[in-house]
Structure formats: C-alpha cells, structure tokens
Scaffold this motif. Structure first.
Motif, PDB file in Angstrom:
ATOM      1  N   VAL A 146       1.122  -1.232  -0.175  1.00  0.00           N
ATOM      2  CA  VAL A 146      -0.126   0.062  -0.116  1.00  0.00           C
ATOM      3  C   VAL A 146       0.892   1.345  -0.087  1.00  0.00           C
ATOM      4  N   ILE A 147       1.321   1.874   1.116  1.00  0.00           N
ATOM      5  CA  ILE A 147       2.167   2.818   1.221  1.00  0.00           C
ATOM      6  C   ILE A 147       3.108   2.346   2.381  1.00  0.00           C
ATOM      7  N   SER A 148       4.606   2.491   2.046  1.00  0.00           N
ATOM      8  CA  SER A 148       5.555   2.031   2.871  1.00  0.00           C
ATOM      9  C   SER A 148       6.249   3.282   3.262  1.00  0.00           C
ATOM     10  N   PRO A 149       6.106   4.040   4.238  1.00  0.00           N
ATOM     11  CA  PRO A 149       7.109   5.076   4.429  1.00  0.00           C
ATOM     12  C   PRO A 149       8.712   4.730   4.909  1.00  0.00           C
ATOM     13  N   ILE A 150       9.455   5.510   4.200  1.00  0.00           N
ATOM     14  CA  ILE A 150      11.126   5.230   4.090  1.00  0.00           C
ATOM     15  C   ILE A 150      11.646   6.091   5.085  1.00  0.00           C
ATOM     16  N   SER A 151      12.558   5.576   6.257  1.00  0.00           N
ATOM     17  CA  SER A 151      12.979   6.491   7.156  1.00  0.00           C
ATOM     18  C   SER A 151      14.202   7.161   6.901  1.00  0.00           C
ATOM     19  N   SER A 152      15.141   6.426   6.028  1.00  0.00           N
ATOM     20  CA  SER A 152      16.596   6.850   5.620  1.00  0.00           C
ATOM     21  C   SER A 152      16.933   6.267   4.376  1.00  0.00           C
ATOM     22  N   PHE A 153      17.916   6.741   3.889  1.00  0.00           N
ATOM     23  CA  PHE A 153      18.507   6.303   2.365  1.00  0.00           C
ATOM     24  C   PHE A 153      19.785   6.475   2.583  1.00  0.00           C
ATOM     25  N   SER A 154      20.623   5.642   1.943  1.00  0.00           N
ATOM     26  CA  SER A 154      22.219   5.847   1.838  1.00  0.00           C
ATOM     27  C   SER A 154      22.592   5.749   0.462  1.00  0.00           C
ATOM     28  N   TYR A 155      23.608   6.700   0.169  1.00  0.00           N
ATOM     29  CA  TYR A 155      24.059   7.101  -0.949  1.00  0.00           C
ATOM     30  C   TYR A 155      25.695   7.207  -0.906  1.00  0.00           C
ATOM     31  N   GLN A 156      26.518   6.410  -1.675  1.00  0.00           N
ATOM     32  CA  GLN A 156      28.126   6.748  -1.525  1.00  0.00           C
ATOM     33  C   GLN A 156      28.582   6.417  -0.045  1.00  0.00           C
ATOM     34  N   GLU A 157      28.078   5.605   0.574  1.00  0.00           N
ATOM     35  CA  GLU A 157      28.475   5.343   2.023  1.00  0.00           C
ATOM     36  C   GLU A 157      27.968   6.239   3.217  1.00  0.00           C
ATOM     37  N   THR A 158      27.057   7.272   2.578  1.00  0.00           N
ATOM     38  CA  THR A 158      26.640   8.245   3.550  1.00  0.00           C
ATOM     39  C   THR A 158      24.932   8.047   3.840  1.00  0.00           C
ATOM     40  N   GLU A 159      24.618   7.903   5.067  1.00  0.00           N
ATOM     41  CA  GLU A 159      23.094   7.604   5.275  1.00  0.00           C
ATOM     42  C   GLU A 159      22.690   8.990   5.445  1.00  0.00           C
ATOM     43  N   TYR A 160      21.460   9.058   4.995  1.00  0.00           N
ATOM     44  CA  TYR A 160      20.712  10.589   4.972  1.00  0.00           C
ATOM     45  C   TYR A 160      19.092  10.245   6.124  1.00  0.00           C
ATOM     46  N   VAL A 161      19.126  10.690   6.966  1.00  0.00           N
ATOM     47  CA  VAL A 161      17.823  10.259   7.792  1.00  0.00           C
ATOM     48  C   VAL A 161      16.943  11.146   7.785  1.00  0.00           C
ATOM     49  N   LEU A 162      15.800  10.957   7.411  1.00  0.00           N
ATOM     50  CA  LEU A 162      14.328  11.776   7.118  1.00  0.00           C
ATOM     51  C   LEU A 162      13.992  12.323   8.359  1.00  0.00           C
ATOM     52  N   PRO A 163      13.438  13.624   8.465  1.00  0.00           N
ATOM     53  CA  PRO A 163      12.913  14.055   9.429  1.00  0.00           C
ATOM     54  C   PRO A 163      11.638  13.366   9.858  1.00  0.00           C
ATOM     55  N   LYS A 164      11.405  13.461  11.204  1.00  0.00           N
ATOM     56  CA  LYS A 164      10.368  12.887  11.930  1.00  0.00           C
ATOM     57  C   LYS A 164       8.972  13.864  11.884  1.00  0.00           C
ATOM     58  N   ILE A 165       8.053  13.589  11.017  1.00  0.00           N
ATOM     59  CA  ILE A 165       6.865  14.801  11.092  1.00  0.00           C
ATOM     60  C   ILE A 165       5.666  13.950  11.373  1.00  0.00           C
ATOM     61  N   GLU A 166       4.704  14.682  11.817  1.00  0.00           N
ATOM     62  CA  GLU A 166       3.404  14.081  12.266  1.00  0.00           C
ATOM     63  C   GLU A 166       2.453  14.001  10.882  1.00  0.00           C
ATOM     64  N   ALA A 167       1.952  15.202  10.181  1.00  0.00           N
ATOM     65  CA  ALA A 167       1.213  15.242   9.157  1.00  0.00           C
ATOM     66  C   ALA A 167       1.986  14.988   7.785  1.00  0.00           C
ATOM     67  N   THR A 168       2.007  13.763   7.545  1.00  0.00           N
ATOM     68  CA  THR A 168       2.904  13.391   6.405  1.00  0.00           C
ATOM     69  C   THR A 168       2.003  13.133   5.308  1.00  0.00           C
ATOM     70  N   PHE A 169       2.223  13.294   4.036  1.00  0.00           N
ATOM     71  CA  PHE A 169       1.554  13.088   2.760  1.00  0.00           C
ATOM     72  C   PHE A 169       1.388  11.588   2.908  1.00  0.00           C
ATOM     73  N   ALA A 170       2.238  10.642   3.112  1.00  0.00           N
ATOM     74  CA  ALA A 170       1.838   9.270   3.065  1.00  0.00           C
ATOM     75  C   ALA A 170       0.915   8.885   4.071  1.00  0.00           C
ATOM     76  N   LYS A 171       0.670   9.390   5.079  1.00  0.00           N
ATOM     77  CA  LYS A 171      -0.207   8.986   6.012  1.00  0.00           C
ATOM     78  C   LYS A 171      -1.600   9.576   5.622  1.00  0.00           C
ATOM     79  N   GLN A 172      -1.810  10.738   5.155  1.00  0.00           N
ATOM     80  CA  GLN A 172      -2.764  11.397   4.562  1.00  0.00           C
ATOM     81  C   GLN A 172      -3.436  10.557   3.356  1.00  0.00           C
ATOM     82  N   LEU A 173      -2.391  10.166   2.390  1.00  0.00           N
ATOM     83  CA  LEU A 173      -2.943   9.649   1.100  1.00  0.00           C
ATOM     84  C   LEU A 173      -3.359   8.037   1.328  1.00  0.00           C
ATOM     85  N   LYS A 174      -2.841   7.342   2.190  1.00  0.00           N
ATOM     86  CA  LYS A 174      -3.032   6.116   2.699  1.00  0.00           C
ATOM     87  C   LYS A 174      -4.525   6.012   3.144  1.00  0.00           C
ATOM     88  N   GLU A 175      -4.749   6.865   4.113  1.00  0.00           N
ATOM     89  CA  GLU A 175      -6.011   6.760   4.870  1.00  0.00           C
ATOM     90  C   GLU A 175      -7.000   7.230   3.622  1.00  0.00           C
TER      91      GLU A 175
END
Length: 355
Positions: free
Chosen positions: A306-335
C-alpha cells in the motif's frame, strides 16, 4: 466495467475447509492460501474451460518452458471487506489490462476478459469468508500464467496455464524501511521487460537486495541503467519523494512498472490539492534536498505494501535520515485510499467493484 458472470466455470469444491486452522492475527505475507484455486489452460490455439478446484500441487513436465526460458507473468491485487460484510475489488480492470500487456511482451497469449474477470469474481465469491473485516485485513489475489509446453528448444511455448490463487494478508512491510540507492545494479533497461510483471524481473533483484540486507537496508531505490543518476523504483514498489510541499514521482517507462497504487495516489493527491510533479528525479537533487532540509518524505507504493514510509536512505556510504513529522503526505494519502478500498468513503473515481 461489468462483473456479470457470463462464463461457464466448473467448480469442484474442497471436501472441507482449513479456514478454522488459520491464525488470521499472525499471518506472514503470502504463506497461507485459501481452499480453492482457478485453473485455465491454453492449448491447440485456444483457451479451455476454466475450473475452480481445491488448492493443491499439480504435475508439470520437467522440460516445461517456464523452467528453461522464464515465460511467467503475474499480477497482484486485493479484495477488501467492509463493515457490512460486502466484498470489494479495487480497479480490477487495470490489473487485467496490465496482465495482458505483460503477456504480449513475453510472447504469451492474452487472457480473455471473461476468463480473468469472471473467474476472479467467482473464486472470490466462493472464498469470501477468507476476507476479514478491518483496515489492514485483505485477501491478496495472485493471477499468474506460466508456459507449460514441453521441450527445450528456445522458442515460445504453445501451451500455457492461467491460474488465480488467494492468500489472506495483513501488512507487507512492518517497521521502518531503510533503503540504499543503487550505484551499480539495475532493475531494468530500455528495450527490456521492466514494464512487464514478469517473474524474471523480481528474481533479478534478489541478489543486489541480499547485499543491501547485509548492510542493514531493507530495500534498494533503483536508478536508471545508463547513468545511475535518475531515481526510479524502490524494491518492488513505485516510489514518491516529498521536497518541501511538492510530491514527486518518476514517469512510467519501459523500465518502470505502471503501478495501480501509484496512479491512484497521484489522482488522490491532485484531488486533495497537493502539488504533484511527474518527472525524473535525480539522485543529486535528492541528496541536496536531504542536506538542506527540504526533503520531507520518501515512501514506496504498491498493492502489497500500500504505502511504505522510508526512514532513511544511503548513497555513496553516507546515510541520510529523514525528519520525523506527524502530518505526512504518506499518512494522509494512505487513509484516503484505504477508506475508498474498504468502502468507508465515497468512491468519486469509480474505482471499486462489488463482488
């Protein structure tokens, strides 16, 4: 589209049901199957009479071309039960048309609409007790076709088997999903079969995904085969990116599957007034957005997940963590999407079909 049953289907019922032995609260995705399956063979240039029969193994010649040349395609769909015990399908016409696009690309015969749709309706109606109420409970539907003709000469088969099997399901992924951006391996290439739901597309992902798992990531965000600079899909899902308040996703192509959930989310987002852009998204753009804080969300979208939120991604051995936000598009659209699928909200698009 009409789901009126205009096709004669032989039904051989199982002597007893195993439904009472199933723990529906603790289902591993795709491991449990219902009591019946649909089988329809193609031989001597025509489709035979479909049969719904007890779920069971079947005999196949060791030289069947599916084993040697990979002629195999499938679809992923779901049935949902609302609070009134009515069962619903979601955009089955889209899956039917995509299935036959895959068949054409793999030099396989197209399945007639009455076999696919009427067969689908009949077997789900027979197994409707396997569809449980409640958000998150679904009946996963797996239509597929394999080449069963014998012989190891490298040419298309002349005999095929179309089947539908059903599996009660809950969520596909659980917990946070961490991904790594592909820098070497590719999911698909121009001129290939990336836009078809061919079995080989998925098996080719297993090795690079295994390498990603060993590094602590659940999935890969695939990049284009030529330059590895364009973001395309996430594992077995289409992928969306939110930069500031703009929702971005790559256009479909010969390399990217035309996902039913993807196109539904795009329509929903537009209806809700969100800024949606369908264009190529560059790895460099994503990294820069992560660095300057404008990258708010990444999420995968597909029938199983359905919708699977991604918490972080890695590129060229560097990991980028996404911010923790409450009102996400993912949550809104999934509902919004699940409310339509479970008949909790008005379907203004005409997507749902009652069984």
């Amino acid at each position: 589209m009409s789901l009126n049953n205009t096709l004669e289907i032989e039904i051989i019922k199982a002597a007893s049901s195993k439904i009472d032995t199933i723990d529906f609260e603790n289902l591993a995705f795709g491991n449990v199957f219902t009591d019946h399956m649909l089988v329809c063979d193609f031989k001597e240039g025509s489709w035979q009479k479909p049969v719904i029969k007890p779920y069971e193994p079947f005999m196949i010649d060791p030289s069947a071309k599916v084993f040697h040349y990979g002629q195999a395609i499938f679809e992923g769909m779901k049935a949902y039960k609302d609070d009134k015990d009515e069962v619903w399908l979601f955009r089955p016409d889209e899956n039917f048309h995509r299935f036959n696009k895959s068949a054409v690309r793999m030099a396989m015969p197209e399945v007639p609409e009455n076999i696919f749709i009427d067969g689908l309706k009949t077997i789900i109606d027979l197994e409707r007790n396997w569809v449980k109420k409640g958000i998150g409970n679904t009946l996963y539907i797996r239509p597929f076709m394999i080449a069963v003709g014998s012989g190891v000469i490298a040419q298309p088969s002349t005999q095929y088997r179309f089947m539908i099997i059903l599996s009660p399901a809950k969520s596909y992924y659980s917990g946070e999903v961490k991904v790594i951006i592909a820098e070497h391996y590719s999911r698909a290439a121009n001129g290939g079969i990336g836009a078809a739901k061919a079995a080989g597309n998925y098996s080719a992902q297993f090795y690079p995904t295994k390498l990603a798992n060993e590094k602590g990531f659940q999935q890969i965000i695939w990049t284009d085969d030529a330059t590895h600079t364009k973001l395309e899909e996430a594992g077995t899902m289409n992928v969306f990116f939110r930069i500031n308040d703009t929702l971005l996703t790559a256009p479909t192509s010969e390399r990217i599957l035309d996902g039913v959930t993807r196109k539904s989310l795009i329509d929903l987002a537009k209806r809700e007034g969100l800024d949606v852009q369908i264009r190529s998204v560059l790895v460099e753009e994503l990294v820069n957005a992560a660095k300057d804080g404008s990258l708010k969300e990444i999420f995968g979208a597909g029938t199983a997940a359905v919708i699977s939120p991604i918490s972080s991604f890695s590129y060229q051995e560097t990991e980028y963590v996404l911010p923790k936000i409450e009102a996400t598009f993912a949550k809104q659209l999934k509902e919004k999407l699940t409310d339509i699928q479970y008949n909790k909200a008005e379907d203004t698009f005409g997507w749902t079909v009652k069984v």
